[in-house]
Write an enzyme that holds these catalytic residues in place. Sequence first.
Site, PDB file in Angstrom:
ATOM      1  N   TYR A 287      13.621 -10.630   2.296  1.00  0.00           N
ATOM      2  CA  TYR A 287      13.471 -10.052   3.633  1.00  0.00           C
ATOM      3  C   TYR A 287      14.519 -10.635   4.580  1.00  0.00           C
ATOM      4  O   TYR A 287      15.110  -9.907   5.391  1.00  0.00           O
ATOM      5  CB  TYR A 287      12.074 -10.344   4.185  1.00  0.00           C
ATOM      6  CG  TYR A 287      10.956  -9.559   3.558  1.00  0.00           C
ATOM      7  CD1 TYR A 287      10.367  -8.490   4.228  1.00  0.00           C
ATOM      8  CD2 TYR A 287      10.451  -9.890   2.300  1.00  0.00           C
ATOM      9  CE1 TYR A 287       9.313  -7.775   3.676  1.00  0.00           C
ATOM     10  CE2 TYR A 287       9.405  -9.183   1.736  1.00  0.00           C
ATOM     11  CZ  TYR A 287       8.840  -8.125   2.420  1.00  0.00           C
ATOM     12  OH  TYR A 287       7.816  -7.419   1.861  1.00  0.00           O
TER      13      TYR A 287
ATOM     14  N   HIS B 272       0.207   2.257  -1.453  1.00  0.00           N
ATOM     15  CA  HIS B 272       1.488   1.573  -1.575  1.00  0.00           C
ATOM     16  C   HIS B 272       1.791   1.121  -2.994  1.00  0.00           C
ATOM     17  O   HIS B 272       2.950   1.085  -3.398  1.00  0.00           O
ATOM     18  CB  HIS B 272       1.480   0.368  -0.631  1.00  0.00           C
ATOM     19  CG  HIS B 272       2.800  -0.297  -0.470  1.00  0.00           C
ATOM     20  ND1 HIS B 272       3.859   0.306   0.170  1.00  0.00           N
ATOM     21  CD2 HIS B 272       3.245  -1.522  -0.861  1.00  0.00           C
ATOM     22  CE1 HIS B 272       4.896  -0.522   0.185  1.00  0.00           C
ATOM     23  NE2 HIS B 272       4.551  -1.628  -0.443  1.00  0.00           N
TER      24      HIS B 272
ATOM     25  N   ASP C 126       8.594   0.406  -2.139  1.00  0.00           N
ATOM     26  CA  ASP C 126       8.748  -0.818  -1.366  1.00  0.00           C
ATOM     27  C   ASP C 126      10.197  -1.320  -1.493  1.00  0.00           C
ATOM     28  O   ASP C 126      11.134  -0.536  -1.340  1.00  0.00           O
ATOM     29  CB  ASP C 126       7.717  -1.859  -1.836  1.00  0.00           C
ATOM     30  CG  ASP C 126       7.576  -3.035  -0.888  1.00  0.00           C
ATOM     31  OD1 ASP C 126       6.986  -2.862   0.187  1.00  0.00           O
ATOM     32  OD2 ASP C 126       8.081  -4.123  -1.215  1.00  0.00           O
TER      33      ASP C 126
END
Length: 388
Positions: free
Chosen positions: A308, A362, A181
Amino acid sequence: MCQEGKYPFRIAIPQAVLDDLKMRLERTRWPDEIENAGWDYGTNQEYLRSLMNYWQHEFDWRAQEAQLNQWTHFRADLSGLNIHFLYERGQGPRPLPLILTHGWPSSFFEMYKLLPLLTNPVAYGGDPADSFDVIVPSLPGFGFSDRPGTRGVSTSEVAELWASLMTDVLGYTHFAAAGGDIGAGVTQRLALKYPEQLIGIHLNYLGASATPLDPIELSDAERRYLREIEQWSVNEGAYAKLHATKPQTLAYALNDSPVGLAAWIVEKFRAWSDCAGDVERRFSKDELLTNIMLYWATETISSSMRIYYENRRALSPLKPGQKIEVPAGIACFPKEISQPPREWAERTLYVQRWTQMPRGGHFAALEEPALLAEELRAFFRPFRRNGA
C-alpha cells in the site's frame, strides 16, 4: 535452481512456531469493550474469543498443511526475489494458461476452491475445452514469497515479475490474467505493459482511477460512484491509510500478537463479504484461520502491508486518456466494496464482457467459486489460441 528456473516447494512450518503460537494465545491480554458494541467499534470480542478458542484448542494446522501440500508448489528466483506459486496443469485438449493474483488480506489460499473448477471442468459437468493451466503466485511479501528488502515494489513491479514468471520460467508465449483487489491492479498493469503476451484480462474489482478527471466530463452515475468511494473511505478506509502511510508502526503489534493479527484480518472478511454480518455464513473457522496462519507463520503481515505504501508513491501507469487495449471482462459482485458504473471502467479498459453477478463479495474466489469459474470460462472462451 533447476533448469526450468523453478524448484519444487513444500510447506512445512516448524513445530517451534506452532508451540510459540499456542503459548501466545494462552497469554492473551484482552482489552475492554463497550457493552453491546457488536462490530461497531471494530472486531467483536465475543466472536474473536470464540475464534481464538478454536485456534488454540481445535484448529489442526498439520491437517490444513497436508491439504495445501496436495497442490503443486514451486518457487522461482525472479529479479532476486524468490516467488512462491501454485502451478496446476489443465486436464483438457489445449489448456489456456491463466495467472490468478490475490489481494490483501487474502493469500493464494483464496483460490483453493476455484483451482479444480478451472483445471478440470469435466469433473464438475463442464467442457474439457474450457480447461486452464492455473498459476497462483503469492505476492512479494506475502506468505512463502520473499519479503522485498528495498523500496519501490509496487503493483507495477509485480506485473514485471509475473510476466517473467509466465514467459521466462514457464515458457508461455501468450497467457490470460485475472484478479481482484491488489490482484486486479497487477492484472491491469500486466496488460498495459505486455499487451502482446496478454490475450485477455478478467477483473472482479475496480477502484478509483489514479488519473485526474474533469468532473464536467463525468456521467451522473460516475459522480455518484466517486461520492460513494469517498464515503466508504471515510467510514471503512482507515486501514488502507495506515498501511499507506505508517505500516511499520502497526506491524510491531500485529507481528507479535496472533489475536491482534486475527482481529485485523477477520474484520475485513466480515465487512467485505456477502455474509449479512455473519462471517461464518461464508467462511469456516478453518478457512479463516488457514489464511491467517499464512501471515502468522511466515511473519509477513508487515511486508504485506507495505505494498500500500509503495502503491501510494508510484506514478500512475496510465497517461490521461490512455486505455488498456487488451480485451477485459468484469464481474460485478453485489457486495464488493465498490460498485463502479460500466462507463467508468470503459475510460481505461477495453470492456468486452460486463456481468452483474447474483451474489458474492470481495473474496469472490472463496465465496462463489462456481460462479466465478463459469464467468472466467465464458469470458476467455473466444480468446483461446492454439499453442498459447
